[in-house]
Design an enzyme around this catalytic site. Structure first.
Site, PDB file in Angstrom:
ATOM      1  N   GLY A 264       7.142 -16.868 -14.713  1.00 55.74           N
ATOM      2  CA  GLY A 264       6.378 -17.646 -13.646  1.00 55.74           C
ATOM      3  C   GLY A 264       6.488 -16.926 -12.352  1.00 55.74           C
TER       4      GLY A 264
ATOM      5  CB  ILE B 285       3.001  -9.728 -11.817  1.00 57.96           C
ATOM      6  CG1 ILE B 285       3.178  -9.066 -10.575  1.00 57.96           C
ATOM      7  CG2 ILE B 285       2.212  -9.062 -12.825  1.00 57.96           C
ATOM      8  CD1 ILE B 285       3.949  -7.649 -10.858  1.00 57.96           C
TER       9      ILE B 285
ATOM     10  N   GLY C 144      -1.204   5.540  -7.110  1.00 60.83           N
ATOM     11  CA  GLY C 144       0.230   4.993  -7.777  1.00 60.83           C
ATOM     12  C   GLY C 144      -0.003   3.618  -8.440  1.00 60.83           C
ATOM     13  CB  VAL C 145       2.126   0.690  -9.349  1.00 64.10           C
ATOM     14  CG1 VAL C 145       2.194  -0.600  -9.939  1.00 64.10           C
ATOM     15  CG2 VAL C 145       2.954   1.670 -10.201  1.00 64.10           C
TER      16      VAL C 145
ATOM     17  CE  LYS D 265      -4.055  -9.399  -6.203  1.00 63.39           C
ATOM     18  NZ  LYS D 265      -2.470  -8.964  -6.513  1.00 63.39           N
TER      19      LYS D 265
ATOM     20  CG  HIS E 247     -15.080 -26.206  14.434  1.00 65.70           C
ATOM     21  ND1 HIS E 247     -14.174 -26.956  13.719  1.00 65.70           N
ATOM     22  CD2 HIS E 247     -16.130 -26.906  14.455  1.00 65.70           C
ATOM     23  CE1 HIS E 247     -14.944 -27.993  13.304  1.00 65.70           C
ATOM     24  NE2 HIS E 247     -16.079 -27.883  13.406  1.00 65.70           N
TER      25      HIS E 247
ATOM     26  N   GLY F 290       9.399  -9.283 -14.182  1.00 66.96           N
ATOM     27  CA  GLY F 290      10.111  -8.427 -12.920  1.00 66.96           C
ATOM     28  C   GLY F 290       9.617  -6.831 -12.964  1.00 66.96           C
TER      29      GLY F 290
ATOM     30  CD  GLU G  13      10.484 -18.996 -14.201  1.00 61.92           C
ATOM     31  OE1 GLU G  13       9.885 -17.853 -14.284  1.00 61.92           O
ATOM     32  OE2 GLU G  13      11.770 -18.905 -14.040  1.00 61.92           O
TER      33      GLU G  13
HETATM   34  C1  LIG Z   1      -0.125  -6.427 -11.609  1.00 60.49           C
HETATM   35  C2  LIG Z   1       0.658  -6.210 -10.036  1.00 60.49           C
HETATM   36  C3  LIG Z   1      -0.136  -6.681  -9.111  1.00 60.49           C
HETATM   37  C4  LIG Z   1       0.396  -6.499  -7.808  1.00 60.49           C
HETATM   38  N1  LIG Z   1      -0.265  -6.981  -6.630  1.00 60.49           N
HETATM   39  C5  LIG Z   1       0.302  -6.498  -5.464  1.00 60.49           C
HETATM   40  C6  LIG Z   1      -0.512  -7.162  -4.618  1.00 60.49           C
HETATM   41  O1  LIG Z   1      -1.355  -7.928  -4.534  1.00 60.49           O
HETATM   42  N2  LIG Z   1       0.254  -6.854  -3.196  1.00 60.49           N
HETATM   43  C7  LIG Z   1       1.099  -5.859  -2.809  1.00 60.49           C
HETATM   44  O2  LIG Z   1       1.693  -5.765  -1.904  1.00 60.49           O
HETATM   45  N3  LIG Z   1       1.737  -5.448  -3.938  1.00 60.49           N
HETATM   46  C8  LIG Z   1       1.360  -5.694  -5.349  1.00 60.49           C
HETATM   47  N4  LIG Z   1       1.906  -5.081  -6.436  1.00 60.49           N
HETATM   48  C9  LIG Z   1       3.067  -4.172  -6.251  1.00 60.49           C
HETATM   49  C10 LIG Z   1       2.796  -2.881  -5.598  1.00 60.49           C
HETATM   50  O3  LIG Z   1       1.862  -2.452  -6.707  1.00 60.49           O
HETATM   51  C11 LIG Z   1       4.052  -2.075  -5.227  1.00 60.49           C
HETATM   52  O4  LIG Z   1       4.771  -2.514  -4.584  1.00 60.49           O
HETATM   53  C12 LIG Z   1       3.496  -0.671  -4.844  1.00 60.49           C
HETATM   54  O5  LIG Z   1       2.686   0.030  -5.756  1.00 60.49           O
HETATM   55  C13 LIG Z   1       4.674   0.248  -4.642  1.00 60.49           C
HETATM   56  O6  LIG Z   1       4.095   1.628  -3.897  1.00 60.49           O
HETATM   57  P1  LIG Z   1       5.058   2.750  -3.926  1.00 60.49           P
HETATM   58  O7  LIG Z   1       4.282   3.722  -3.070  1.00 60.49           O
HETATM   59  O8  LIG Z   1       6.399   2.453  -3.849  1.00 60.49           O
HETATM   60  O9  LIG Z   1       4.947   3.118  -5.611  1.00 60.49           O
HETATM   61  P2  LIG Z   1       3.893   3.086  -6.845  1.00 60.49           P
HETATM   62  O10 LIG Z   1       2.887   2.703  -6.274  1.00 60.49           O
HETATM   63  O11 LIG Z   1       4.762   2.355  -7.757  1.00 60.49           O
HETATM   64  O12 LIG Z   1       3.744   4.526  -7.006  1.00 60.49           O
HETATM   65  C14 LIG Z   1       4.639   5.450  -7.477  1.00 60.49           C
HETATM   66  C15 LIG Z   1       4.033   6.570  -8.121  1.00 60.49           C
HETATM   67  O13 LIG Z   1       4.949   7.667  -8.322  1.00 60.49           O
HETATM   68  C16 LIG Z   1       4.607   8.251  -9.451  1.00 60.49           C
HETATM   69  N5  LIG Z   1       5.764   9.003  -9.851  1.00 60.49           N
HETATM   70  C17 LIG Z   1       7.142   8.434 -10.373  1.00 60.49           C
HETATM   71  N6  LIG Z   1       7.873   9.217 -10.857  1.00 60.49           N
HETATM   72  C18 LIG Z   1       7.418  10.629 -10.264  1.00 60.49           C
HETATM   73  C19 LIG Z   1       7.944  11.724 -10.423  1.00 60.49           C
HETATM   74  N7  LIG Z   1       8.883  12.150 -10.923  1.00 60.49           N
HETATM   75  N8  LIG Z   1       7.094  13.028 -10.354  1.00 60.49           N
HETATM   76  C20 LIG Z   1       5.803  12.551  -9.892  1.00 60.49           C
HETATM   77  N9  LIG Z   1       5.258  11.398  -9.630  1.00 60.49           N
HETATM   78  C21 LIG Z   1       6.126  10.232 -10.096  1.00 60.49           C
HETATM   79  C22 LIG Z   1       4.095   7.140 -10.414  1.00 60.49           C
HETATM   80  O14 LIG Z   1       3.325   7.741 -11.537  1.00 60.49           O
HETATM   81  C23 LIG Z   1       3.278   6.644  -9.485  1.00 60.49           C
HETATM   82  O15 LIG Z   1       1.956   7.052  -9.429  1.00 60.49           O
HETATM   83  C24 LIG Z   1       1.423  -5.300  -7.643  1.00 60.49           C
HETATM   84  C25 LIG Z   1       2.050  -4.701  -8.754  1.00 60.49           C
HETATM   85  C26 LIG Z   1       1.534  -5.064 -10.131  1.00 60.49           C
HETATM   86  C27 LIG Z   1       2.330  -4.461 -11.021  1.00 60.49           C
END
Ligand SMILES: Cc1cc2nc3c(=O)[nH]c(=O)nc-3n(C[C@H](O)[C@H](O)[C@H](O)COP(=O)(O)OP(=O)(O)OC[C@H]3O[C@@H](n4cnc5c(N)ncnc54)[C@H](O)[C@@H]3O)c2cc1C
Length: 471
Positions: A181, A184, A40-41, A51, A444, A271, A203
């Protein structure tokens, strides 16, 4: 048509965790995602690559600062291709590992894009462009979120990036404007600044990191102002115009004064929005709120009894650990367990340098809610461990209920705050009193002692911080 007990749509930290838990509970599971492996993301273009780059940034910052302790390093030679390869290797190792775990659990993994035909059938357009249908007893929607692109500002230019493009690290631009700000923008800005880019953050509101207490943000901002070219608050971006070797940005300050500035790159980090459109949800009874989040109950069930939703698509905070926790709940409820999503708190960490982390009630929220609280703070200048790290730019604070002495909130800014905040989370989950923290022997010399000493302050002075008694 294939049949499965549970289908999970989306392979992020919500989706893959839900699929794994459901399989571990003995259910037949199909997991669908557009990528070759789950992740995922979070793994492909969020938490993990950011990171990795921030770790490189930390090392670069430390080698510069070490000259104050007599350790003189030469100018770092940054080979951006190698750094990018290393970051990509981290991502592929982790996502490959998830692929293996999926196979080990005998989960049917389908690479493709899923849409709902009805409340018990999905259509999947596979990577090979085939179309297949799958019937399910329960679906868990975990489609995540995507970056918001402000339409009036978005231009078709390779110089304008969202967080995904910024993480690709195509090169190290001379200058970068970060619009937004929030965490991300600040994390990615910090990574580029350490690599040598002149970073400006703009910001619209009067402060960075809305949601965090101002005294904590002040510590971070002081250092960021040294790392960055500029931090422009109460400033709006009016327009972006592509030029031959830059993007011309029209900025408007609080009093309406406008000025133009060129930047090699612009990162829009204003956002994220939930991925709830184009999923065929109109063919089901699933309800979506005004912000686009799928509405769920305490068990993460949507208005359609066979469909659950978790993670970013199911509401704030959009954080991986919240998605992961909801995943357990949804899978367990489907397996017939009495599970519910009712966390006492969800920690938030900003992985800047210094890190900023908080959990539970903030001081700002306590004031807004007129809560009768006692606030205690411990500046890291009084911490021996912080001194040995040459990182006294830190602050630990506790928000404690005055009558019960229960810990309601914890805030930390400083090196490694992200690792320390879990102690605050467990304290809040277990309804710990400030005296529980005070009386727990902390090792400590560690920065975790600052939590113990902050708790000591609730009852007067702490060992390393004397506060005269009020007469
Ligand atoms: C730059 C950045 C840094 C981040 N850093 C942090 C952090 O340090 N700590 C933290 O807790 N969070 C962080 N986040 C947020 C975190 O990435 C998300 O909260 C988290 O990934 C959400 O997980 P999720 O399982 O809801 O979905 P996602 O990780 O968004 O995964 C959803 C998946 O579903 C797939 N998908 C969507 N629609 C379909 C479909 N119709 N059919 C099949 N597949 C589909 C997408 O392609 C994706 O792979 C960060 C985000 C970004 C952008």
């Amino acid at each position: 048509m294939d049949k499965t007990q549970v289908v999970v749509i989306g392979g992020g930290p919500g989706g893959y965790a839900a699929a794994f838990r459901a399989a571990d509970l003995g259910l037949s599971v199909t997991l669908i995602d557009t990528e070759k492996n789950p992740g995922g993301v979070c793994l492909y273009r969020g938490c993990i690559p950011s990171k990795a780059l921030l770790h490189a940034a930390k090392l670069l910052n430390e080698t510069k600062e070490a000259s104050a302790w007599g350790l003189h390093f030469g100018e770092p030679r940054i080979k951006v291709n190698e750094l990018r390869d290393w970051k990509n290797k981290v991502v592929s190792q982790l996502t490959g590992g998830l692929g293996t775990l999926t196979k080990q659990r005998k989960i049917n993994y389908v690479q493709g894009l899923a849409t709902f035909k009805n409340a018990n059938t999905l259509t999947i357009k596979t990577a090979e462009n085939d179309s297949q249908e799958i019937a399910f007893e329960h679906a868990i929607l975990a489609t995540g979120s995507q970056p918001v692109k402000v339409p009036s500002l978005w231009i078709d230019s390779a110089r304008l990036m969202d967080s995904t493009a910024a993480l690709e690290l195509r090169d190290i631009p001379k200058s970068l404007l970060v619009i937004g700000g929030g965490y991300i923008g600040l994390e990615l800005g910090s990574a580029y600044a350490a690599l040598g880019t002149r970073v400006t953050v703009v910001e619209m509101t009067d402060g960075l990191l809305p949601g965090a207490d101002r005294d904590l943000v002040a510590v971070l901002q002081k250092r960021i102002e040294k790392q960055f070219e500029a931090v422009l608050l109460k400033t709006k971006v009016l327009s972006l115009t592509e030029q031959r070797d830059s993007v011309k940005v029209l900025l408007e300050e609080e009093k309406g004064k406008q000025r133009e500035e060129p930047f090699s790159r612009v990162l829009m980090a204003v956002g994220r929005k939930p991925n709830s459109a184009n999923l065929g949800l109109e063919n089901t009874n699933v309800k979506i709120d005004q912000k686009g989040f799928v509405e769920v109950d305490i068990q993460r069930r949507t208005a359609e009894p066979s469909i659950f939703a978790i993670g970013d698509v199911a509401g704030e905070p959009m954080l991986a650990h919240k998605a992961n926790h909801e995943a357990m709940v949804a899978a367990e409820v489907i397996a017939g367990h009495k599970a519910a999503y009712e966390p006492a708190c969800i920690p938030a960490v900003v992985f800047t340098d210094p890190e900023l982390a908080w959990v539970g009630l903030t001081e700002t929220q306590a004031k807004a809610q007129n809560r009768d609280v006692q606030i205690a703070k411990f500046p890291w200048a009084a911490s021996g461990r912080a001194m040995t790290l040459d990182r006294t730019d830190g602050l630990t604070k506790l928000i404690v209920d005055k009558s019960t002495e229960r810990i309601l909130g914890v805030g930390i800014v400083g090196a490694g705050a992200g690792e320390m905040i879990a102690e605050g989370a467990i304290a809040i989950e277990m309804a710990a009193l400030a005296s529980d923290l005070q009386l727990t022997i902390h090792p400590h010399p560690t920065l975790s002692e600052t939590l113990m000493e902050t708790a000591e302050q609730i009852y007067g002075s702490s060992t390393h911080l004397y506060r005269p008694k009020r007469s």
